[in-house]
Design a protein around this motif. Structure first.
Motif, PDB file in Angstrom:
ATOM      1  N   TYR A   1     -12.692  44.377 -19.645  1.00 18.83           N
ATOM      2  CA  TYR A   1     -13.029  45.788 -19.868  1.00 18.83           C
ATOM      3  C   TYR A   1     -14.510  46.075 -19.594  1.00 18.83           C
ATOM      4  O   TYR A   1     -14.861  47.075 -18.995  1.00 18.83           O
ATOM      5  CB  TYR A   1     -12.647  46.149 -21.305  1.00 18.83           C
ATOM      6  CG  TYR A   1     -12.779  47.602 -21.658  1.00 18.83           C
ATOM      7  CD1 TYR A   1     -11.764  48.503 -21.335  1.00 18.83           C
ATOM      8  CD2 TYR A   1     -13.889  48.067 -22.351  1.00 18.83           C
ATOM      9  CE1 TYR A   1     -11.860  49.832 -21.672  1.00 18.83           C
ATOM     10  CE2 TYR A   1     -13.995  49.407 -22.694  1.00 18.83           C
ATOM     11  CZ  TYR A   1     -12.979  50.286 -22.358  1.00 18.83           C
ATOM     12  OH  TYR A   1     -13.081  51.611 -22.698  1.00 18.83           O
ATOM     13  N   GLY A   2     -15.376  45.166 -19.990  1.00 17.81           N
ATOM     14  CA  GLY A   2     -16.809  45.358 -19.807  1.00 17.81           C
ATOM     15  C   GLY A   2     -17.263  45.354 -18.353  1.00 17.81           C
ATOM     16  O   GLY A   2     -18.396  45.756 -18.053  1.00 17.81           O
ATOM     17  N   ASP A   3     -16.409  44.923 -17.437  1.00 12.99           N
ATOM     18  CA  ASP A   3     -16.749  44.909 -16.008  1.00 12.99           C
ATOM     19  C   ASP A   3     -16.572  46.268 -15.343  1.00 12.99           C
ATOM     20  O   ASP A   3     -16.960  46.439 -14.181  1.00 12.99           O
ATOM     21  CB  ASP A   3     -15.874  43.895 -15.259  1.00 12.99           C
ATOM     22  CG  ASP A   3     -16.161  42.462 -15.645  1.00 12.99           C
ATOM     23  OD1 ASP A   3     -17.332  42.132 -15.907  1.00 12.99           O
ATOM     24  OD2 ASP A   3     -15.198  41.669 -15.682  1.00 12.99           O
ATOM     25  N   CYS A   4     -15.962  47.218 -16.038  1.00  9.84           N
ATOM     26  CA  CYS A   4     -15.602  48.494 -15.408  1.00  9.84           C
ATOM     27  C   CYS A   4     -16.790  49.225 -14.796  1.00  9.84           C
ATOM     28  O   CYS A   4     -16.687  49.768 -13.693  1.00  9.84           O
ATOM     29  CB  CYS A   4     -14.875  49.397 -16.403  1.00  9.84           C
ATOM     30  SG  CYS A   4     -13.216  48.813 -16.815  1.00  9.84           S
ATOM     31  N   GLU A   5     -17.929  49.245 -15.465  1.00  8.09           N
ATOM     32  CA  GLU A   5     -19.109  49.946 -14.942  1.00  8.09           C
ATOM     33  C   GLU A   5     -19.568  49.313 -13.634  1.00  8.09           C
ATOM     34  O   GLU A   5     -19.810  50.010 -12.651  1.00  8.09           O
ATOM     35  CB  GLU A   5     -20.238  49.932 -15.974  1.00  8.09           C
ATOM     36  CG  GLU A   5     -21.454  50.735 -15.556  1.00  8.09           C
ATOM     37  CD  GLU A   5     -21.316  52.219 -15.826  1.00  8.09           C
ATOM     38  OE1 GLU A   5     -22.076  52.980 -15.198  1.00  8.09           O
ATOM     39  OE2 GLU A   5     -20.479  52.628 -16.651  1.00  8.09           O
ATOM     40  N   ARG A   6     -19.676  47.996 -13.602  1.00  3.42           N
ATOM     41  CA  ARG A   6     -20.132  47.309 -12.392  1.00  3.42           C
ATOM     42  C   ARG A   6     -19.120  47.467 -11.264  1.00  3.42           C
ATOM     43  O   ARG A   6     -19.499  47.673 -10.108  1.00  3.42           O
ATOM     44  CB  ARG A   6     -20.391  45.828 -12.681  1.00  3.42           C
ATOM     45  CG  ARG A   6     -20.849  45.040 -11.467  1.00  3.42           C
ATOM     46  CD  ARG A   6     -22.213  45.481 -10.963  1.00  3.42           C
ATOM     47  NE  ARG A   6     -22.591  44.689  -9.793  1.00  3.42           N
ATOM     48  CZ  ARG A   6     -23.009  45.204  -8.643  1.00  3.42           C
ATOM     49  NH1 ARG A   6     -23.153  46.507  -8.508  1.00  3.42           N
ATOM     50  NH2 ARG A   6     -23.312  44.419  -7.637  1.00  3.42           N
ATOM     51  N   VAL A   7     -17.841  47.402 -11.588  1.00  2.00           N
ATOM     52  CA  VAL A   7     -16.805  47.599 -10.576  1.00  2.00           C
ATOM     53  C   VAL A   7     -16.941  48.998  -9.978  1.00  2.00           C
ATOM     54  O   VAL A   7     -16.832  49.179  -8.759  1.00  2.00           O
ATOM     55  CB  VAL A   7     -15.400  47.361 -11.171  1.00  2.00           C
ATOM     56  CG1 VAL A   7     -14.316  47.935 -10.277  1.00  2.00           C
ATOM     57  CG2 VAL A   7     -15.184  45.873 -11.388  1.00  2.00           C
ATOM     58  N   SER A   8     -17.210  49.991 -10.806  1.00  4.81           N
ATOM     59  CA  SER A   8     -17.382  51.357 -10.292  1.00  4.81           C
ATOM     60  C   SER A   8     -18.609  51.461  -9.401  1.00  4.81           C
ATOM     61  O   SER A   8     -18.587  52.166  -8.389  1.00  4.81           O
ATOM     62  CB  SER A   8     -17.464  52.346 -11.454  1.00  4.81           C
ATOM     63  OG  SER A   8     -16.203  52.452 -12.068  1.00  4.81           O
ATOM     64  N   GLU A   9     -19.685  50.781  -9.763  1.00  2.00           N
ATOM     65  CA  GLU A   9     -20.868  50.769  -8.892  1.00  2.00           C
ATOM     66  C   GLU A   9     -20.513  50.197  -7.525  1.00  2.00           C
ATOM     67  O   GLU A   9     -20.909  50.736  -6.488  1.00  2.00           O
ATOM     68  CB  GLU A   9     -21.985  49.931  -9.522  1.00  2.00           C
ATOM     69  CG  GLU A   9     -22.607  50.540 -10.750  1.00  2.00           C
ATOM     70  CD  GLU A   9     -23.564  49.577 -11.457  1.00  2.00           C
ATOM     71  OE1 GLU A   9     -23.718  48.410 -11.003  1.00  2.00           O
ATOM     72  OE2 GLU A   9     -24.156  49.998 -12.463  1.00  2.00           O
ATOM     73  N   ILE A  10     -19.770  49.094  -7.518  1.00  2.11           N
ATOM     74  CA  ILE A  10     -19.371  48.456  -6.258  1.00  2.11           C
ATOM     75  C   ILE A  10     -18.437  49.366  -5.475  1.00  2.11           C
ATOM     76  O   ILE A  10     -18.591  49.544  -4.265  1.00  2.11           O
ATOM     77  CB  ILE A  10     -18.723  47.086  -6.537  1.00  2.11           C
ATOM     78  CG1 ILE A  10     -19.788  46.107  -7.046  1.00  2.11           C
ATOM     79  CG2 ILE A  10     -18.019  46.534  -5.295  1.00  2.11           C
ATOM     80  CD1 ILE A  10     -19.232  44.826  -7.604  1.00  2.11           C
ATOM     81  N   ARG A  11     -17.467  49.972  -6.164  1.00  2.15           N
ATOM     82  CA  ARG A  11     -16.498  50.844  -5.502  1.00  2.15           C
ATOM     83  C   ARG A  11     -17.190  52.061  -4.871  1.00  2.15           C
ATOM     84  O   ARG A  11     -16.966  52.372  -3.701  1.00  2.15           O
ATOM     85  CB  ARG A  11     -15.435  51.296  -6.500  1.00  2.15           C
ATOM     86  CG  ARG A  11     -14.342  52.109  -5.875  1.00  2.15           C
ATOM     87  CD  ARG A  11     -13.271  52.478  -6.920  1.00  2.15           C
ATOM     88  NE  ARG A  11     -12.376  53.444  -6.369  1.00  2.15           N
ATOM     89  CZ  ARG A  11     -12.617  54.753  -6.274  1.00  2.15           C
ATOM     90  NH1 ARG A  11     -13.749  55.249  -6.727  1.00  2.15           N
ATOM     91  NH2 ARG A  11     -11.748  55.561  -5.726  1.00  2.15           N
ATOM     92  N   ILE A  12     -18.036  52.730  -5.632  1.00  2.00           N
ATOM     93  CA  ILE A  12     -18.731  53.918  -5.103  1.00  2.00           C
ATOM     94  C   ILE A  12     -19.677  53.508  -3.978  1.00  2.00           C
ATOM     95  O   ILE A  12     -19.744  54.163  -2.931  1.00  2.00           O
ATOM     96  CB  ILE A  12     -19.491  54.649  -6.232  1.00  2.00           C
ATOM     97  CG1 ILE A  12     -18.524  55.152  -7.311  1.00  2.00           C
ATOM     98  CG2 ILE A  12     -20.332  55.788  -5.665  1.00  2.00           C
ATOM     99  CD1 ILE A  12     -17.477  56.126  -6.875  1.00  2.00           C
ATOM    100  N   GLY A  13     -20.404  52.412  -4.146  1.00  2.83           N
ATOM    101  CA  GLY A  13     -21.267  51.924  -3.066  1.00  2.83           C
ATOM    102  C   GLY A  13     -20.478  51.582  -1.822  1.00  2.83           C
ATOM    103  O   GLY A  13     -20.904  51.855  -0.702  1.00  2.83           O
TER     104      GLY A  13
END
Length: 167
Positions: free
Chosen positions: A3-15
């Motif tokens: 669950y805590g990876d969601c922010e970083r995953v979103s950064e990668i996805r948007i980038g």
């Protein structure tokens, strides 16, 4: 993925969207993408879909550098016995490091081990780099296309498939 990876995953996805889809869809749409909003949606889906969607992350030097997710193939609202690669994104700073390939191979391995005969994915028709990436991994377009509209602009997608257990 936790669950805590969601922010970083979103950064990668948007980038990844901003890098890979530049010139393929309206820039205004890409500029308006929000990491915070995407992370919120990702957190909501994380628990709702935890038993059907597999999220994978790849790390490089202790930091998350890529993300992929797969699950049952979606035929409209129905799920089939085939697998679908829903997404795969790599931090643009790690393009060419083999992270995308490793994530794809792990998704293929897991789907094959789960007994799926095929994997499908959808890719923007004009995204030649991604199409070459998938073709090198044994995927082939099967002739299916879907319109995808972004801010009033049609951005068609094509479907690729690959039998599992073979390259």
């Amino acid at each position: 993925m936790v669950y805590g990876d969601c922010e970083r995953v979103s950064e990668i996805r948007i980038g990844g969207w901003r890098s890979a889809y530049r010139g393929l869809m309206p820039q205004s749409h890409l500029d308006a993408l929000s990491v915070a909003e995407d992370a919120e949606r990702r957190r909501a889906r994380f628990t709702d879909l935890a038993d059907t969607v597999v999220n994978l992350i790849a790390e490089r030097d202790g930091s998350t550098a890529g993300w992929a997710c797969h699950g049952p193939y979606r035929e409209g609202e129905a799920r089939t016995g085939d697998a679908e690669l829903y997404a795969i994104y790599v931090d643009p700073g790690h393009y060419g490091d083999g992270i995308g390939h490793a994530l794809l191979e792990e998704s293929l391995r897991r789907c094959s081990a789960a007994g799926h005969a095929r994997m499908f994915l959808w890719v923007l028709k004009e995204n030649t780099g991604a199409r070459r990436f998938y073709e090198r991994a044994g995927f082939r377009p099967d002739g299916a296309e879907e319109p995808f509209e972004v801010d009033g602009v049609l951005v068609p997608e094509v479907r690729y498939t690959r039998r599992l257990g073979t390259a």
